[in-house]
Design a protein around this motif. Structure first.
Motif, short mmCIF file in Angstrom:
data_model
loop_
_atom_site.label_atom_id
_atom_site.label_comp_id
_atom_site.label_asym_id
_atom_site.label_seq_id
_atom_site.Cartn_x
_atom_site.Cartn_y
_atom_site.Cartn_z
N UNK A 219 14.65 -92.24 -1.65
CA UNK A 219 15.58 -91.60 -2.59
C UNK A 219 16.85 -91.17 -1.85
N UNK A 220 16.65 -90.59 -0.69
CA UNK A 220 17.80 -90.20 0.11
C UNK A 220 18.68 -91.40 0.46
N UNK A 221 18.02 -92.50 0.75
CA UNK A 221 18.76 -93.72 1.08
C UNK A 221 19.60 -94.19 -0.10
N UNK A 222 18.94 -94.22 -1.27
CA UNK A 222 19.65 -94.66 -2.48
C UNK A 222 20.85 -93.74 -2.74
N UNK A 223 20.62 -92.44 -2.59
CA UNK A 223 21.71 -91.51 -2.88
C UNK A 223 22.82 -91.59 -1.83
N UNK A 224 22.43 -91.96 -0.63
CA UNK A 224 23.43 -92.18 0.42
C UNK A 224 24.35 -93.33 0.05
N UNK A 225 23.71 -94.42 -0.41
CA UNK A 225 24.49 -95.58 -0.83
C UNK A 225 25.37 -95.23 -2.02
N UNK A 226 24.77 -94.44 -2.92
CA UNK A 226 25.53 -94.05 -4.12
C UNK A 226 26.76 -93.21 -3.73
N UNK A 227 26.61 -92.48 -2.67
CA UNK A 227 27.72 -91.66 -2.20
C UNK A 227 28.93 -92.55 -1.86
N UNK A 228 28.63 -93.66 -1.20
CA UNK A 228 29.73 -94.58 -0.86
C UNK A 228 30.32 -95.21 -2.11
N UNK A 229 29.41 -95.53 -3.04
CA UNK A 229 29.87 -96.13 -4.30
C UNK A 229 30.79 -95.15 -5.02
N UNK A 230 30.43 -93.88 -4.96
CA UNK A 230 31.25 -92.87 -5.63
C UNK A 230 32.59 -92.70 -4.92
N UNK A 231 32.52 -92.81 -3.59
CA UNK A 231 33.75 -92.70 -2.82
C UNK A 231 34.73 -93.79 -3.24
N UNK A 232 34.16 -94.92 -3.63
CA UNK A 232 35.04 -96.01 -4.08
C UNK A 232 35.33 -95.92 -5.58
N UNK A 233 34.86 -94.84 -6.18
CA UNK A 233 35.09 -94.56 -7.60
C UNK A 233 34.52 -95.63 -8.53
N UNK A 234 33.41 -96.19 -8.13
CA UNK A 234 32.73 -97.15 -9.01
C UNK A 234 31.78 -96.36 -9.92
N UNK A 235 32.41 -95.65 -10.85
CA UNK A 235 31.65 -94.67 -11.65
C UNK A 235 30.54 -95.31 -12.46
N UNK A 236 30.82 -96.49 -13.04
CA UNK A 236 29.82 -97.12 -13.90
C UNK A 236 28.54 -97.37 -13.13
N UNK A 237 28.70 -97.91 -11.95
CA UNK A 237 27.54 -98.22 -11.11
C UNK A 237 26.83 -96.96 -10.65
N UNK A 238 27.60 -95.98 -10.25
CA UNK A 238 26.96 -94.75 -9.75
C UNK A 238 26.25 -94.02 -10.87
N UNK A 239 26.80 -94.08 -12.07
CA UNK A 239 26.13 -93.45 -13.21
C UNK A 239 24.84 -94.19 -13.57
N UNK A 240 24.90 -95.51 -13.40
CA UNK A 240 23.70 -96.30 -13.69
C UNK A 240 22.56 -95.91 -12.76
N UNK A 241 22.90 -95.75 -11.49
CA UNK A 241 21.89 -95.34 -10.52
C UNK A 241 21.28 -94.00 -10.90
N UNK A 242 22.16 -93.09 -11.29
CA UNK A 242 21.68 -91.76 -11.69
C UNK A 242 20.78 -91.85 -12.92
N UNK A 243 21.19 -92.65 -13.88
CA UNK A 243 20.39 -92.80 -15.11
C UNK A 243 19.04 -93.41 -14.82
#
Length: 478
Positions: A433-457
């Motif tokens: 989970x930490x790994x996934x959220x780490x990756x998501x952090x980078x995705x968010x840094x690039x403002x790929x909101x759709x993808x980061x929201x999908x991960x959260x959902x």
RNA sequence: GGCGCUGUACCCAAGUGGUAAGGGAGAGGUCUGCAAAACCUUUAUUCGGCGGUUCGAAUCCGCCCGGCGCCUCCA
């Protein structure tokens, strides 16, 4: 304040004083094991569970006895019809004892799930036939009972106090009676202590009056006094058992022993479903096993405790959903406290914890007012959360809050589990989970909101709540 | 017919003589890319109706109207 209990016998709240200093004997009518338990059972046994927990919390050494009725109740009226367990055994093509065994297990499964602590002794009716026969014999010898045709009946006319619990008189009973008068009885209100068994009746025992089986009320008299003595402190049960069951218990026991039976009678109220009585004949009985598919057992427990045990409780999806969210809120607070403790420091205490605790205990002292007590828990929750979000709570405050939630919410009410895990027990899962959220952090840094929201959902669907905060992301198991 | 309980906001539900807890839902706000969580503000001048007692009643009394339970096994 000291503990006050509403005593059905006197119809008022009385200060609780045990018969023997520091000890409490309590007997609660248990289930007849011929079917799965329903939410009515849940209300009753959760209520008494909290009563017992609270008495223990107050320091009493409690002996809690609850019978298992595995014989003797008939399907129709007082002294006719078929044994319910025998009937079920015919339907399921199993031996009556298998039926009893099966549903006893089912009962304990459900109660365990609800966090109901097991009684100290769970005696079965079939295991206490000898004790029951002894009482019947004694009542015959003393002239309180008579034998007809292999059956023995209690002679109500010999016991003038009959009706003192339920506030009825024998005359009233006759006037409004719907019972078909059994030709064997001298008086319509007389009730069976022992019934003669027909040859096809599977569960039957030898007795001085021939083969038969015990009447409905005698088992409770026999088993309660065997383990708790006479008189004992508290007898509990459902309101619907007040008459005739408990009335008959009193008559038998007091006539037999010549002394009072019980000091405090506690009756819990009934469950309705969408405003209607829940009953087998109405076909709206909700089994616990079905309810648990929809709602976590602790939600059901919390829901029950949010109303008073002497009030009726209306079971509806809307109300259960509300309870679910309410309990989640409390759990979230405790989770917040526990995770905040890891990073906190400081010894200041600015919250009046003693005040909250006192209010909580005052509510419990007032005839076990659990709805009031829960309200205090919500107040405490709000106070602690407010510190957490605004000023930051000190380690000492968090420690005390955690302890208080455990003491009041877990130990007494049983609605806040000790192991409210915010993380998985499996290390690899946590790492993933930490790994996934780490990756998501980078995705968010690039403002790929759709993808980061999908991960959260998607994580949410898997039961992992992800919360983005100012200073980073946090997650917990829901 | 007899005995008893009960009627509190949109929903659930405490409060039994001193001026309406709590939860859910709703509205607004803080935070946030959004969401969530949490917090702040807000939502019953009023407790089924009508009288009475009282300085004061949701709370006590009377009547009326609704709901429910027990009187038959039920937790």
């Amino acid at each position: 304040m000291s503990l006050k209990i509403y005593n059905t016998l006197t119809r008022k709240k009385e200060e609780f004083k045990p018969i023997q200093e520091g000890r409490v004997g309590i007997y609660v009518c248990g289930p007849t094991v011929y079917g799965h338990s329903h939410i009515g059972h849940a209300k009753s046994y959760v209520s008494f569970d909290v009563i017992v927990r609270y008495l223990r919390y107050l320091g009493y050494k409690v002996l809690y006895v609850q019978n298992i009725t595995d014989v003797g109740h008939l399907t129709d009226d007082a002294d006719q019809g078929e044994d319910k367990i025998q009937k079920q055994s015919r339907i399921e093509k199993l031996h009556p004892m298998e039926i009893a065994q099966k549903f006893t297990q089912s009962y304990f499964e459900d109660m365990d799930a609800l966090g109901v602590q097991r009684p100290n002794i769970c005696p079965t009716a079939t295991g206490h036939i000898i004790e029951q026969i002894e009482i019947v014999k004694g009542l015959l010898e003393k002239g309180y009972a008579y034998e007809v045709n292999g059956s023995v009946y209690f002679d109500v006319s010999k016991f003038p106090e009959y009706g003192k619990l339920s506030g009825r008189s024998v005359e009233e009973l006759i006037a409004g009676s719907r019972i078909e008068i059994s030709p064997e009885k001298k008086h319509p209100a007389d009730f069976a202590l022992w019934k003669k068994a027909e040859p096809n009746h599977i569960m039957q025992w030898d007795s001085p009056w021939g083969k038969g089986f015990p009447g409905w009320h005698i088992e409770c008299s026999a088993m309660s006094t065997k383990y708790l003595g006479q008189p004992f402190d508290i007898h509990g049960g459902g309101l619907e058992n007040q008459f005739p069951h408990h009335e008959c218990e009193i008559a038998q026991s007091e006539a037999f022993a010549g002394k009072p039976f019980v000091k405090y009678w506690i009756h819990n109220n009934m469950v309705t479903v969408n405003g209607q009585k829940m009953g087998k004949s109405l076909g709206n009985v909700i089994n616990l096993k079905d309810a648990f598919k929809k709602y976590h057992p602790l939600v059901v427990r919390f829901f029950i405790l949010q109303s008073h045990y002497r009030s009726t409780l209306d079971f509806s999806d809307e109300a259960l959903e509300a309870a679910k969210k309410g309990l989640e809120k409390l759990h979230n607070t405790v989770k917040n406290i526990r995770s905040a403790m890891r990073g906190a420091s400081g010894e200041n205490v600015r919250i009046d914890f003693d005040g909250f605790k006192k209010k909580f205990l005052d509510a419990m002292d007032d005839d076990f007012n659990t709805p009031q007590a829960i309200a205090i828990l919500f107040d405490l929750s709000k106070e602690v959360n407010s510190f957490l979000t605004e000023n930051g709570a000190t380690l000492e405050e968090l420690k005390i809050a955690n302890k208080l939630f455990d003491e009041l919410g877990n130990q007494i009410l049983g609605i806040i589990p000790e192991n409210l895990e915010t993380q998985s027990k499996s290390n690899i899962e946590n790492e993933l989970i930490n790994l996934i959220l780490d990756l998501r952090k980078e995705i968010r840094a690039r403002k790929l909101w759709e993808l980061s929201d999908k991960i959260r959902d998607e994580l949410n669907k898997l039961g992992i709540a992800v919360e983005d905060k100012k200073d980073g992301v946090s997650w917990r198991i829901k």
